[in-house]
Motif scaffolding. Structure first.
Motif, short mmCIF file in Angstrom:
data_model
loop_
_atom_site.label_atom_id
_atom_site.label_comp_id
_atom_site.label_asym_id
_atom_site.label_seq_id
_atom_site.Cartn_x
_atom_site.Cartn_y
_atom_site.Cartn_z
N VAL A 28 0.75 -1.18 -0.32
CA VAL A 28 0.37 -0.05 0.11
C VAL A 28 0.92 0.99 -0.26
CG1 VAL A 28 -1.78 1.43 1.57
CG2 VAL A 28 -2.46 -0.70 1.36
N ASN A 33 2.32 3.08 -5.49
CA ASN A 33 0.60 3.72 -4.92
C ASN A 33 1.16 4.75 -4.41
OD1 ASN A 33 0.61 1.25 -5.89
ND2 ASN A 33 0.52 0.46 -4.19
N MET A 125 -7.19 -1.71 -2.44
CA MET A 125 -6.29 -1.18 -1.96
C MET A 125 -6.34 -0.37 -1.27
SD MET A 125 -2.89 0.03 -3.83
CE MET A 125 -4.32 1.76 -4.91
N GLN A 129 -5.83 2.28 2.33
CA GLN A 129 -5.21 3.09 2.60
C GLN A 129 -5.42 4.46 3.60
OE1 GLN A 129 -4.30 4.33 -1.37
NE2 GLN A 129 -2.15 3.89 -1.75
#
Length: 564
Positions: A28, A33, A125, A129
């Protein structure tokens, strides 16, 4: 009430999915990302600031400004709710300060639920987050009263001490001057409990500030290679040089009002430095080296395909006990069957030609044809041997170790590709991963007893013997459980397969050496193959000063190698 119920249910869901969340947390925050993470962070902060403003308005306050600021090129939403200080009740002011945390924790709890019931990788994901940013970061920073965020204002309102940080900092400075310079200050008529609270808060807040700054420097050094050097120099100037300059100026310049005692400062400073020097040179520090390890079959026999083909049948399953010579796989290769049929026809034709030359009395042609026939028979024998090798059998007795062997039917296996590993259950031991920097220290304790701590059900430490360390470094991942992608301690990267039918393989980012730790029979029976462990090596005792000097020297050498 609804908020409390959602948070409780979210906490329960977090405990249920803890292993999965811990496994997915590292990807993550991976660099690829960061864009999504920045968007999630901005969205949560916008909701955070809007909540402050709405709560302030609900109590009759005003919101003069709401917008977006930039701090070191990072967008920072903000809202001006300074009118909340005029609210008559401290509980209302605390509610306004808590409103942002209130909403972020609510969104984080809902995100945990969405992640649990979603199969979309991108959505999972993003939810993770949101949970990390709105949950962990909010509690760690915003709710923390040691930094001047929401938690600080809630705490200062609760104890009814406005300007808490400034008062505590001034009190700590006065105490330092009292101890080192003998300066006495006028009593502000504070109760003893309040003075103790302010002094404790000031000291803890100062330590927290230093700790967080050091942590950010190390984080920046890991994420942005080389950035740790200028940050370390800057922090040394801010923490050491500037305070020393201010202290020397205070020491040298005459202060008629406070009248600091220079003799007292010199005596106390000299005594403190002497104690630190003696302690650093006399206090011993046991050096401990912790190495990642995994339980594996040592030695283990790797079964590979010697001839390429399609898997037609699988006769075993993972974890099954087999004997030497038992069937594992049956491959099919129509090309080999076709070549055998062609060679058999060619051999028959060659035999007929040999008879014809013999009947005709052509001895020379007969001898030439005999050589051709011998060559054809050799090729036919090799092809038949290849056909026999399409049947794969276990070379030794043991347990079949393979994660996807039952999914092989219909797949194409190339020559040399690994099928499975067969290991003896009585030969389970630890395979230890040793980095280049730890190799010399590890070789120094070879043959000695080490302490092993297993991850999982076996919490008590056990003893083992470090028997050998392979002198050749390798980037091969010796066991999938060690990879960070599977929750292990080692960083890996994917090696794309050249054939679309094969999966990508994982390789270590840094080559390592592999050692073996022998375990006792009772420990082998209790631990399972693939179980992670840590091997603790207790090296020679060194003084604190030697350890600090060695760490600084190693850090400088690593920075020099990076520059080169």
């Amino acid at each position: 009430l609804v908020w409390t119920c959602v948070l409780c249910l979210g906490g329960i869901r977090l405990l249920i999915d803890w292993r999965s969340i811990a496994h997915d947390s590292l990807p993550v925050i991976a660099p690829q990302n960061w864009l999504w993470l920045a968007l999630v962070w901005c969205g949560l902060k916008v909701a955070h600031e809007i909540s402050h403003g709405l709560c302030c308005l609900s109590y009759g306050g005003t919101v003069r400004v709401f917008g977006l600021n930039t701090v070191m090129f990072v967008p920072m939403p903000f809202v001006d709710v300074s009118s909340a200080w005029r609210l008559p009740s401290k509980w209302q002011r605390m509610h306004v300060a808590f409103a942002g945390i209130f909403v972020e924790l609510l969104i984080a709890s809902l995100a945990i639920f969405v992640r649990s019931y979603s199969d979309n990788p991108l959505l999972r994901m993003l939810c993770l987050q949101v949970a990390l940013t709105g949950g962990v970061m909010t509690l760690f920073f915003n709710m923390n009263p040691l930094t001047r965020f929401d938690g600080y204002y809630i705490f200062s309102d609760w104890i009814e001490l406005p300007n808490l940080a400034q008062i505590a900092q001034r009190l700590v400075m006065q105490m330092a001057k009292r101890v080192f310079f003998g300066v006495r200050f006028s009593n502000e008529d504070r109760p003893f409990r309040q003075t103790l609270l302010l002094a404790t808060y000031g000291v803890i807040a100062a330590c927290w500030k230093v700790l967080m700054t050091i942590s950010m420097i190390f984080a920046a050094e890991k994420l942005f290679h080389g950035a740790g050097v200028p940050l370390a120099i800057l922090s040394a100037v801010l923490w050491l040089a500037l305070p020393i300059v201010r202290g020397l100026h205070y020491f040298v310049s005459a202060n008629i009002v406070e009248r600091p005692s220079r003799t007292r400062f010199v005596v106390i400073s000299a005594a403190t430095l002497s104690v630190c020097f003696v302690a650093g040179r006399s206090v011993l520090w046991q050096e401990e080296l912790v190495l990642p390890a995994v339980v594996d079959f040592v030695p283990a026999e790797t079964v590979r395909c010697t001839v390429a083909g399609f898997v037609s049948d699988v006769f075993v399953r993972p974890g099954q006990t087999v004997r030497a010579g038992d069937l594992l796989l049956q491959l099919a290769n129509p090309q080999i069957d076709f070549e055998i049929a062609e060679l058999e026809v060619e051999v028959a034709r060659s035999q007929i030609r040999c008879q014809q030359f013999q009947t005709a009395g052509d001895i020379a042609s007969r001898q030439t044809e005999d050589v051709t026939l011998t060559s054809l028979r050799t090729k036919l024998s090799e092809k038949r041997r290849s056909r026999d090798e399409l049947t794969i059998r276990t070379p030794v007795s043991g347990i079949v170790i393979a994660d996807d062997i039952t999914n092989l039917p219909g797949q194409y296996l190339s020559s040399g590709e690994q099928v499975c590993v067969v290991g003896d259950a009585a030969e389970k031991n630890l395979r230890v991963v040793v980095s280049q920097s730890d190799l010399e220290a590890t070789l120094g304790v070879r043959g000695e007893t080490v302490v092993v701590r297993f991850r999982g059900a076996m919490h008590e430490p056990v003893s083992g013997t470090l028997t050998e360390v392979d002198p050749r470094a390798s980037g091969q991942l010796i066991h999938p459980a060690l990879a960070a992608t599977a929750g292990g301690p080692l960083a890996v990267h994917a090696i794309p397969s050249q054939e679309s039918s094969q999966r990508d393989t994982w390789e270590l980012t840094q080559p390592c050496f592999i050692g073996t730790v022998m375990l006792s029979d009772d420990v082998r029976d209790r631990c399972g193959a693939g179980q992670l462990a840590s091997v603790h090596l207790y090296l020679n005792r060194r003084t604190v000063a030697d350890r600090v000097a060695s760490a600084v020297e190693k850090w400088i050498d690593s920075k020099r190698s990076e520059v080169r």
